[in-house]
Each structure stands twice: as structure tokens, then as C-alpha cells.
Motif scaffolding. Structure first.
Motif, PDB file in Angstrom:
ATOM      1  N   THR A  19       0.823  -1.206   0.000  1.00 21.80           N
ATOM      2  CA  THR A  19       0.000   0.000   0.000  1.00 21.80           C
ATOM      3  C   THR A  19       0.863   1.264   0.000  1.00 21.80           C
ATOM      4  O   THR A  19       1.959   1.290   0.557  1.00 21.80           O
ATOM      5  N   VAL A  20       0.322   2.314  -0.626  1.00 21.25           N
ATOM      6  CA  VAL A  20       0.995   3.609  -0.712  1.00 21.25           C
ATOM      7  C   VAL A  20      -0.020   4.685  -0.328  1.00 21.25           C
ATOM      8  O   VAL A  20      -1.055   4.832  -0.989  1.00 21.25           O
ATOM      9  N   ALA A  21       0.243   5.420   0.722  1.00 23.55           N
ATOM     10  CA  ALA A  21      -0.672   6.469   1.169  1.00 23.55           C
ATOM     11  C   ALA A  21      -0.600   7.661   0.218  1.00 23.55           C
ATOM     12  O   ALA A  21       0.483   8.196  -0.040  1.00 23.55           O
ATOM     13  N   LEU A  22      -1.771   8.086  -0.301  1.00 23.51           N
ATOM     14  CA  LEU A  22      -1.843   9.187  -1.261  1.00 23.51           C
ATOM     15  C   LEU A  22      -3.007  10.118  -0.898  1.00 23.51           C
ATOM     16  O   LEU A  22      -3.975  10.253  -1.635  1.00 23.51           O
ATOM     17  N   PRO A  23      -2.946  10.772   0.246  1.00 23.37           N
ATOM     18  CA  PRO A  23      -4.061  11.611   0.693  1.00 23.37           C
ATOM     19  C   PRO A  23      -4.225  12.861  -0.163  1.00 23.37           C
ATOM     20  O   PRO A  23      -3.315  13.282  -0.878  1.00 23.37           O
ATOM     21  N   GLY A  24      -5.399  13.449  -0.049  1.00 26.96           N
ATOM     22  CA  GLY A  24      -5.699  14.685  -0.754  1.00 26.96           C
ATOM     23  C   GLY A  24      -7.106  14.676  -1.310  1.00 26.96           C
ATOM     24  O   GLY A  24      -7.917  15.553  -1.005  1.00 26.96           O
ATOM     25  N   HIS A  25      -7.402  13.689  -2.140  1.00 35.85           N
ATOM     26  CA  HIS A  25      -8.786  13.537  -2.611  1.00 35.85           C
ATOM     27  C   HIS A  25      -9.684  13.230  -1.423  1.00 35.85           C
ATOM     28  O   HIS A  25     -10.761  13.809  -1.260  1.00 35.85           O
ATOM     29  N   THR A  26      -9.258  12.284  -0.599  1.00 28.59           N
ATOM     30  CA  THR A  26      -9.838  12.034   0.715  1.00 28.59           C
ATOM     31  C   THR A  26      -8.681  11.944   1.705  1.00 28.59           C
ATOM     32  O   THR A  26      -7.526  11.785   1.302  1.00 28.59           O
ATOM     33  N   PRO A  27      -8.953  12.013   3.007  1.00 27.07           N
ATOM     34  CA  PRO A  27      -7.856  11.974   3.976  1.00 27.07           C
ATOM     35  C   PRO A  27      -7.049  10.683   3.963  1.00 27.07           C
ATOM     36  O   PRO A  27      -5.863  10.691   4.289  1.00 27.07           O
ATOM     37  N   GLY A  28      -7.697   9.573   3.586  1.00 25.11           N
ATOM     38  CA  GLY A  28      -6.999   8.301   3.668  1.00 25.11           C
ATOM     39  C   GLY A  28      -6.938   7.541   2.368  1.00 25.11           C
ATOM     40  O   GLY A  28      -6.896   6.301   2.373  1.00 25.11           O
ATOM     41  N   TYR A  79       0.948  14.049  -5.548  1.00 25.38           N
ATOM     42  CA  TYR A  79       1.404  14.125  -6.936  1.00 25.38           C
ATOM     43  C   TYR A  79       2.920  13.957  -7.006  1.00 25.38           C
ATOM     44  O   TYR A  79       3.441  13.211  -7.850  1.00 25.38           O
ATOM     45  N   ALA A  80       3.631  14.664  -6.139  1.00 24.99           N
ATOM     46  CA  ALA A  80       5.098  14.588  -6.143  1.00 24.99           C
ATOM     47  C   ALA A  80       5.569  13.165  -5.833  1.00 24.99           C
ATOM     48  O   ALA A  80       6.537  12.666  -6.437  1.00 24.99           O
ATOM     49  N   LYS A  81       4.887  12.530  -4.928  1.00 26.03           N
ATOM     50  CA  LYS A  81       5.226  11.157  -4.554  1.00 26.03           C
ATOM     51  C   LYS A  81       5.003  10.213  -5.735  1.00 26.03           C
ATOM     52  O   LYS A  81       5.839   9.347  -6.039  1.00 26.03           O
ATOM     53  N   ARG A 132     -11.893  20.001  -7.885  1.00 25.67           N
ATOM     54  CA  ARG A 132     -12.779  20.644  -6.919  1.00 25.67           C
ATOM     55  C   ARG A 132     -13.274  19.677  -5.849  1.00 25.67           C
ATOM     56  O   ARG A 132     -13.756  20.112  -4.791  1.00 25.67           O
ATOM     57  N   ASN A 133     -13.196  18.372  -6.113  1.00 25.52           N
ATOM     58  CA  ASN A 133     -13.670  17.400  -5.125  1.00 25.52           C
ATOM     59  C   ASN A 133     -12.557  16.887  -4.216  1.00 25.52           C
ATOM     60  O   ASN A 133     -12.746  15.892  -3.515  1.00 25.52           O
ATOM     61  N   ALA A 134     -11.400  17.547  -4.217  1.00 28.24           N
ATOM     62  CA  ALA A 134     -10.323  17.189  -3.290  1.00 28.24           C
ATOM     63  C   ALA A 134     -10.572  17.850  -1.934  1.00 28.24           C
ATOM     64  O   ALA A 134     -10.936  19.022  -1.870  1.00 28.24           O
ATOM     65  N   VAL A 135     -10.347  17.116  -0.846  1.00 26.15           N
ATOM     66  CA  VAL A 135     -10.579  17.688   0.482  1.00 26.15           C
ATOM     67  C   VAL A 135      -9.376  18.459   1.000  1.00 26.15           C
ATOM     68  O   VAL A 135      -9.503  19.305   1.881  1.00 26.15           O
ATOM     69  N   ASP A 136      -8.186  18.195   0.455  1.00 23.87           N
ATOM     70  CA  ASP A 136      -6.961  18.843   0.943  1.00 23.87           C
ATOM     71  C   ASP A 136      -6.002  19.031  -0.233  1.00 23.87           C
ATOM     72  O   ASP A 136      -5.278  18.110  -0.606  1.00 23.87           O
ATOM     73  N   GLY A 137      -6.018  20.236  -0.807  1.00 21.21           N
ATOM     74  CA  GLY A 137      -5.203  20.500  -1.984  1.00 21.21           C
ATOM     75  C   GLY A 137      -3.712  20.382  -1.727  1.00 21.21           C
ATOM     76  O   GLY A 137      -2.965  19.853  -2.563  1.00 21.21           O
ATOM     77  N   ASP A 138      -3.240  20.861  -0.575  1.00 22.68           N
ATOM     78  CA  ASP A 138      -1.810  20.779  -0.271  1.00 22.68           C
ATOM     79  C   ASP A 138      -1.356  19.327  -0.157  1.00 22.68           C
ATOM     80  O   ASP A 138      -0.284  18.952  -0.663  1.00 22.68           O
ATOM     81  N   ALA A 139      -2.168  18.507   0.500  1.00 19.19           N
ATOM     82  CA  ALA A 139      -1.833  17.084   0.618  1.00 19.19           C
ATOM     83  C   ALA A 139      -1.826  16.416  -0.753  1.00 19.19           C
ATOM     84  O   ALA A 139      -0.982  15.556  -1.041  1.00 19.19           O
ATOM     85  N   LEU A 140      -2.756  16.826  -1.620  1.00 16.40           N
ATOM     86  CA  LEU A 140      -2.818  16.232  -2.953  1.00 16.40           C
ATOM     87  C   LEU A 140      -1.575  16.575  -3.762  1.00 16.40           C
ATOM     88  O   LEU A 140      -1.037  15.714  -4.473  1.00 16.40           O
ATOM     89  N   LEU A 141      -1.104  17.802  -3.675  1.00 18.00           N
ATOM     90  CA  LEU A 141       0.112  18.179  -4.400  1.00 18.00           C
ATOM     91  C   LEU A 141       1.313  17.350  -3.924  1.00 18.00           C
ATOM     92  O   LEU A 141       2.166  16.955  -4.732  1.00 18.00           O
ATOM     93  N   LEU A 174      -1.203   1.749  -8.762  1.00 17.45           N
ATOM     94  CA  LEU A 174      -2.619   2.097  -8.891  1.00 17.45           C
ATOM     95  C   LEU A 174      -2.877   3.268  -7.953  1.00 17.45           C
ATOM     96  O   LEU A 174      -2.663   3.151  -6.742  1.00 17.45           O
ATOM     97  N   VAL A 175      -3.357   4.391  -8.496  1.00 18.62           N
ATOM     98  CA  VAL A 175      -3.475   5.591  -7.675  1.00 18.62           C
ATOM     99  C   VAL A 175      -4.913   6.031  -7.435  1.00 18.62           C
ATOM    100  O   VAL A 175      -5.155   7.014  -6.737  1.00 18.62           O
ATOM    101  N   SER A 176      -5.885   5.342  -8.045  1.00 24.91           N
ATOM    102  CA  SER A 176      -7.292   5.684  -7.834  1.00 24.91           C
ATOM    103  C   SER A 176      -7.500   7.184  -8.029  1.00 24.91           C
ATOM    104  O   SER A 176      -6.923   7.785  -8.933  1.00 24.91           O
ATOM    105  N   ASP A 177      -8.279   7.817  -7.161  1.00 22.31           N
ATOM    106  CA  ASP A 177      -8.626   9.219  -7.357  1.00 22.31           C
ATOM    107  C   ASP A 177      -7.574  10.192  -6.836  1.00 22.31           C
ATOM    108  O   ASP A 177      -7.804  11.404  -6.817  1.00 22.31           O
TER     109      ASP A 177
END
Length: 253
Positions: free
Chosen positions: A165-174, A220-222, A208-217, A190-193
Motif C-alpha cells: 500500500t501507498v498512502a496518497l491523501p488529498g482527494h480524501t484523507p486516507g 502528486y510529487a510522490k 474541486r472534489n479534493a478535500v486537501d489540496g496541499d496534501a494532494l500536491l 494504482l493511484v485511484s482518485d
């Protein structure tokens, strides 16, 4: 180990959710992807797609959410039928890994009564929090009696390092991706949303449906680091990519 891309449904949404310059009235069609891994020790399913009933009456199951995320009625594919085409039933699946608990990604969870489930600990906490239904967490989709294991970053699903598993928060917290190590194809992430459309990753666009834009960026880098290391990235809803993927029995090894 072999990887099979499965058709989990198809949605229509406002394009502007994902593409900033799109007109308010413009719509976009999105494939819903689930992925099966046939491992030497059993079957692992990443996400379960939309519930079969939403092709006929999405509002009955999803309520007002169906007005935002609308299943395309003529497209009735679902994960249960996709597995049947491979000669499998839900009872054959040993592990289900849920990327997150939005209904287009866990809609068929209820059918996998013999499987153990894995999700990220932050996602389970979000789904159980006050007001969760307003964030798209519908209990009918994710809250079932099957065992649910909440994990963190780097959980080794089968204990041999081939599905991690790879944690990729931003769209949702977990939100949780899954890194697969295939013999011939190599690494697949596999990165889903975390990346619904490939252009979001390429342009650092925050849907627009991301809960945390900074976490999502940061996610993305990851993801880019994995790709720079040779991993194939499979996005959550990119129709252009979907058209290029081998599907069903024509799997990846």
C-alpha cells in the motif's frame, strides 16, 4: 502474479470538477476501474466499483449524490460480472483493498463475504466521523460485517513485497494506492482518485472534489517519484488511458 483490469461502471460528471477551464455546462464521462491480482496464494481485488443497481436507479442508493456523480444507464458493467467473465465469483476473492470509501470505489463490497478488507486508517476514521455522508461516505457501501483491517503506509498485503500500500491523501484523507510488482510488466502503481485524470498530475491541477489540496500536491510529487523510477501509473478515471489498457482476461504479468 497476473493483473486484470476490470470494468466497474461508468459515470457522467461536470467536467469543471477536474478541468479548470471547462464550461460549467460541459460534462465528462469517466470509467470506473477495479483491478484483480491473481497471486500464487490467492486473489486480491483493488476497489470494487459501482453497485450493479445504480445503472438502473442511482438515486435510490446514492440519494442526492447521484445528481453530481451520475451512472450512465446504458453502461451496466460491474465488477461482479467482470469477475464472472474470468470464471470467478465474489467468494473466490481472498482480500479486497479499498482505495477509499466513495461509492464508485466500494459499491460492490457487500458481495465479498469471504474476503478480508484493507483500508487506510485515516479513511476509516473519516467514514465514521460526524457528517461523513455529506462527504460522500455512504454506510450502505462500506459498513459491512466482513473483517476490516485499517493500515498505514507500506502495508505488505500478502507478505512477499509484491503488493504494498501507498498512502496518497488529498482527494480524501486516507486515499490509498497500491504498488504491484509484476515479473514482466514491472512496477505498477494504482493511484485511484489521487489522480482522476492524467492531466491533473501533469499540470498540478487540484480537482474541486479534493478535500486537501496541499496534501494532494504532495501525493502528486510522490507519484512522480514512483514514475521516475519506472512504475506504470494507472489513474482513477482517465478515459483516454482506459482505452489503451488491456482488460479482462487479457491481463498483465
Amino acid at each position: 502474479m497476473k493483473m486484470h483490469i476490470l470494468d466497474g461502471g461508468r459515470l457522467r460528471m461536470r467536467k469543471r470538477i477536474y478541468v479548470p477551464e471547462a464550461d460549467k455546462s460541459e460534462a465528462i464521462e469517466l470509467p470506473v476501474i477495479a483491478v484483480l491480482f491473481a497471486h500464487e496464494t490467492g486473489y486480491v481485488l483493488y476497489d470494487t466499483g459501482c453497485h450493479p443497481s445504480v445503472s438502473d436507479d442511482a438515486e435510490a442508493r446514492w440519494g442526492k449524490l447521484a445528481q453530481v456523480m451520475t451512472p450512465i444507464g446504458g453502461h451496466s458493467a460491474n465488477v461482479i460480472d467482470a469477475l464472472a467473465e474470468l470464471g470467478l465469483s465474489p467468494d473466490d476473492i481472498d482480500v479486497v483493498v479499498n482505495s477509499h470509501f466513495h461509492p464508485d470505489h466500494c459499491g460492490c463490497n457487500e458481495f465479498f463475504r469471504k474476503a478480508r478488507f484493507i483500508c487506510h486508517e485515516a479513511e476509516l476514521a473519516s467514514a465514521k466521523s460526524d457528517g461523513a455522508e455529506m462527504q460522500g461516505y455512504l454506510r450502505v457501501e462500506w459498513d459491512h460485517p466482513m473483517p476490516m483491517q485499517a493500515v498505514g503506509e507500506g502495508h505488505d498485503v500478502l507478505g512477499d513485497g509484491r503488493l504494498v500500500t501507498v498512502a496518497l491523501p488529498g482527494h480524501t484523507p486516507g486515499l490509498m494506492g497500491l504498488l504491484a510488482k509484476l515479473d514482466s510488466t514491472g512496477d505498477v502503481l494504482l493511484v485511484s482518485d489521487a489522480v482522476s485524470l492524467r492531466r491533473n498530475l501533469d499540470n498540478d491541477e487540484i480537482p474541486r472534489n479534493a478535500v486537501d489540496g496541499d496534501a494532494l500536491l504532495k501525493s502528486y510529487a510522490k507519484i512522480r517519484r514512483y514514475e521516475a523510477g519506472g512504475a506504470m501509473i494507472i489513474c482513477g478515471h482517465d478515459d483516454a488511458q482506459w482505452q489503451t489498457l488491456r482488460k479482462g482476461s487479457d491481463g498483465y504479468e
